[in-house]
Design a protein around this motif. Structure first.
Motif, mmCIF file in Angstrom:
data_model
loop_
_atom_site.group_PDB
_atom_site.id
_atom_site.type_symbol
_atom_site.label_atom_id
_atom_site.label_comp_id
_atom_site.label_asym_id
_atom_site.label_seq_id
_atom_site.Cartn_x
_atom_site.Cartn_y
_atom_site.Cartn_z
ATOM 1 N N ILE A 72 0.699 -1.228 -0.077
ATOM 2 C CA ILE A 72 -0.102 0.273 -0.122
ATOM 3 C C ILE A 72 0.768 1.245 0.037
ATOM 4 N N GLY A 138 -4.349 -6.174 -7.440
ATOM 5 C CA GLY A 138 -3.994 -6.387 -5.883
ATOM 6 C C GLY A 138 -2.642 -5.832 -5.523
ATOM 7 N N LEU A 141 -0.885 -6.428 1.901
ATOM 8 C CA LEU A 141 -0.965 -5.808 3.235
ATOM 9 C C LEU A 141 -0.368 -6.556 4.355
ATOM 10 N N ASP A 142 0.426 -6.082 5.277
ATOM 11 C CA ASP A 142 1.031 -6.898 6.253
ATOM 12 C C ASP A 142 1.543 -8.328 5.642
ATOM 13 N N VAL A 144 0.417 -9.893 3.610
ATOM 14 C CA VAL A 144 -0.672 -11.020 3.193
ATOM 15 C C VAL A 144 -1.038 -10.475 1.817
ATOM 16 N N ASN A 146 -1.795 -10.086 -2.137
ATOM 17 C CA ASN A 146 -3.048 -9.385 -2.747
ATOM 18 C C ASN A 146 -4.483 -9.511 -2.113
ATOM 19 N N ILE A 147 -4.218 -9.074 -0.675
ATOM 20 C CA ILE A 147 -5.396 -9.151 0.205
ATOM 21 C C ILE A 147 -6.239 -7.766 -0.131
ATOM 22 N N ILE A 148 -5.743 -6.635 -0.626
ATOM 23 C CA ILE A 148 -6.373 -5.524 -1.071
ATOM 24 C C ILE A 148 -6.561 -5.586 -2.707
ATOM 25 N N ASN A 311 -4.826 -16.375 6.651
ATOM 26 C CA ASN A 311 -5.588 -15.051 5.858
ATOM 27 C C ASN A 311 -5.884 -15.266 4.431
ATOM 28 N N ASP A 312 -5.657 -16.437 3.950
ATOM 29 C CA ASP A 312 -6.160 -16.699 2.313
ATOM 30 C C ASP A 312 -7.267 -16.489 2.257
ATOM 31 N N LEU B 83 -8.755 -7.718 8.747
ATOM 32 C CA LEU B 83 -7.908 -8.947 8.850
ATOM 33 C C LEU B 83 -7.840 -9.516 10.153
ATOM 34 N N THR B 111 -12.675 -3.229 -1.778
ATOM 35 C CA THR B 111 -11.280 -3.815 -2.173
ATOM 36 C C THR B 111 -10.688 -4.823 -1.129
ATOM 37 N N PHE B 112 -11.601 -5.071 0.006
ATOM 38 C CA PHE B 112 -10.998 -6.310 0.868
ATOM 39 C C PHE B 112 -11.108 -7.763 0.309
ATOM 40 N N LYS B 113 -10.037 -8.416 -0.071
ATOM 41 C CA LYS B 113 -10.074 -9.735 -0.591
ATOM 42 C C LYS B 113 -10.809 -9.469 -2.027
ATOM 43 N N ARG B 114 -10.676 -8.372 -2.579
ATOM 44 C CA ARG B 114 -11.305 -8.089 -4.071
ATOM 45 C C ARG B 114 -13.083 -8.018 -3.639
#
Lengths: 355, 355
Positions: A72, A138, A141-142, A144, A146-148, A311-312, B83, B111-114
């Motif tokens: 980010i 994507g 974040l942290d 993880v 492609n989490i965003i 977190n997946d 998260l 945008t979270f987890k697409r």
């Protein structure tokens, strides 16, 4: 080779950069932004410039190369640069690079002023076969992955073998893991072909076949409600190993290298849970171990890997979800696996490495 | 009042919170996240809890109230909290608050987890009439309003007058500016009704009429390619004034207060460029000045205001674009105005204030 029709846009293989030129000429964009990393700025932008002598007026946005920068903070930098360049809604963003550039550039474009047009020019083998279709954008974040991100389709994708000549062997081999994956989940012939290929000479035909398989899957399920999840074979464990390596290693694993480890582990889970035979498991294990360096780790990192897996994006209600193989060329999804079995799969990888 | 059909979802006005209850019961969400600011946590969440006694299991994400917090830093905090709560793709986000909460919550969810599902419960008058339909999500960057965002439709919107009782007079008056705007651009009757209304007692009927107008416009143009731009009347200058105030004032203007200033200036531009008569201009000026405090500034800030306008999303090729009035109840868009005229419009506001 023909153009591949994806979700409302085309993937060009022949006369690729000429197709890009006529695409730009046809549309009346107010401004062209070319998004690169330092490597593609040095090695790929000159190729593009030579092919498009009429493309004279553009702004360049450059980031540092490397998966660890797909976050980010760098994305904020990209947005601010777009603001500084005065980009309006009729600007076009050309993402020229590997998956970091196409994923982050796609995300930045899809969210800037609520979305501007972008096209993808994937320059690595990995991004040509993996990030080129599907509309996934994507950032991490942290740690993880492609989490965003968003599901946003590009206006077009331009695949040119000219860029593969700029890659080193390690990047080619990394990208080859996704081609093998496409064979494993959908096309046994492609898998068998892959076993005989020297990864230093990947043909455009193989890239084309690989994109064709992926495209067929994503067109049937654009937002990953079902079948599309099979593309994640190797990625649940692979992403965790990749995230771990980014965090702890000075020279972290490339995506395909991590996914190769993930595919060995998940082939073991496939043998245990979804009918993959032992000989297929051995064959897959051998295919990857003969191409990819062993990655040394100990059981003390299992806890951290499993935390990353939790977190997946494929998980549901706290259970860790997998795409697994029923046989070579045939995959299934939404298989939820216990932490003990995941640890055993990691054990299998470590044991295979020392055999 | 009937339910309003928007872009694939419904806006509920009657028995609103019961409708929310049955919506949640019908869908099998893995988890409920309620996104609030400190004010709506204190004043609106108890209203929701009282109405939904069966909603027992949810996680709360809270931010500090105020437009100055609708930025990427707070958004990162929201993503990280999602998260931490282990939210998966089948989670539902309920945005309970004013425009800051609905805009940022919508962006975070989209945008979270697409993208996960979200519903909007706008609790201020402004957000009920403005942010409730249209699918715009967004956050500010470098004091440029809503510069990062998506077009993503919520699953549903629930409008309840119960929340208006929690507002102070200043917030009600601020929100009323958008209702007046809907009259000015599309419905002279609504504008005339507004002139006679005491803003301390805004009826649900007026909210409904206002949402109905906005919805009609956005359904015809979901991604703001054309007609939808008329909703930006007052917003080119208004957003700049709002951005300036956020940056420089300890007690910054509320959105509607800034937009009221913008509408006076842009009514002047409408008189000069698009046919609004002088008597209509006077009428509009009087309508706003009688309801909204004068905002004191000098000509020395014009340069900064114009710089802010240059980042407006409606601009094309460096020209500053406006939606203007042809007459009361009838608007046009894509009117590009010179900097000198913009300064004259600001002069008009300042002169009107001292008359």
């Amino acid at each position: 080779m023909q153009t591949i029709d994806s979700l409302g846009y085309k993937v060009y293989f022949d006369d690729t950069l000429k197709s890009l030129e006529s695409y730009i000429a046809k549309k009346g964009y107010s401004q062209i932004l070319i998004f690169v990393d330092r490597n593609t700025n040095d090695h790929c932008l000159p190729v593009l410039q030579a092919a498009l002598p009429n493309l004279l007026d553009y702004d360049i946005i450059e980031i540092d190369p490397g998966e660890e920068n797909k976050n980010i903070d760098f994305c904020i930098g990209v947005w601010k640069t777009m603001l500084d360049f005065g980009a309006d809604r009729k600007a076009l963003m050309i993402n020229l690079g590997g998956g970091v550039v196409t994923d982050m550039g796609g995300f930045a474009a899809s969210t800037f002023k609520r979305g501007i047009d972008f096209v993808q020019i994937p320059t690595t083998l990995l991004s040509q076969v993996d990030a080129s279709v599907g509309g996934k954008t994507g950032i991490d974040l942290d740690n993880v992955k492609n989490i965003i991100g968003t599901f946003t389709q590009p206006q077009a994708v331009f695949i040119s073998s000219a860029f593969l000549d700029t890659l080193d062997q390690r990047q080619l081999t990394s990208g080859f893991a996704e081609i093998i994956k496409h064979g494993l989940i959908q096309d046994k012939d492609l898998y068998n072909t892959c076993k005989q290929i020297d990864t230093t000479k990947v043909s455009t035909e193989i890239v084309y076949r690989s994109v064709e398989i992926k495209n067929k899957v994503i067109v049937s399920d654009p937002t990953e409600q079902g079948l599309r999840k099979i593309l994640n074979f190797g990625h649940t464990i692979g992403h965790a190993v990749e995230g771990y390596s980014l965090l702890h290693d000075s020279n972290p694993l490339l995506h395909g290298e991590a996914i190769a480890i993930g595919m060995i582990c998940e082939a073991w889970l496939s043998h245990k849970h979804t009918g993959l035979t032992e000989s297929e498991l051995k064959d897959i294990t051998q295919t990857f171990l003969s191409r990819y360096d062993r990655y040394a780790f100990g059981t003390e990192i299992y806890g951290e890997l499993i935390e990353l897996m939790k977190n997946d994006k494929k998980n549901e209600e706290g259970k860790i979800g997998f795409a697994l193989l029923k046989e070579i060329g045939n995959a299934t999804y939404n298989v939820f696996i216990s932490e003990d079995d995941i640890k055993s799969a990691l054990d299998y990888y470590l044991e295979s490495c020392i055999e």
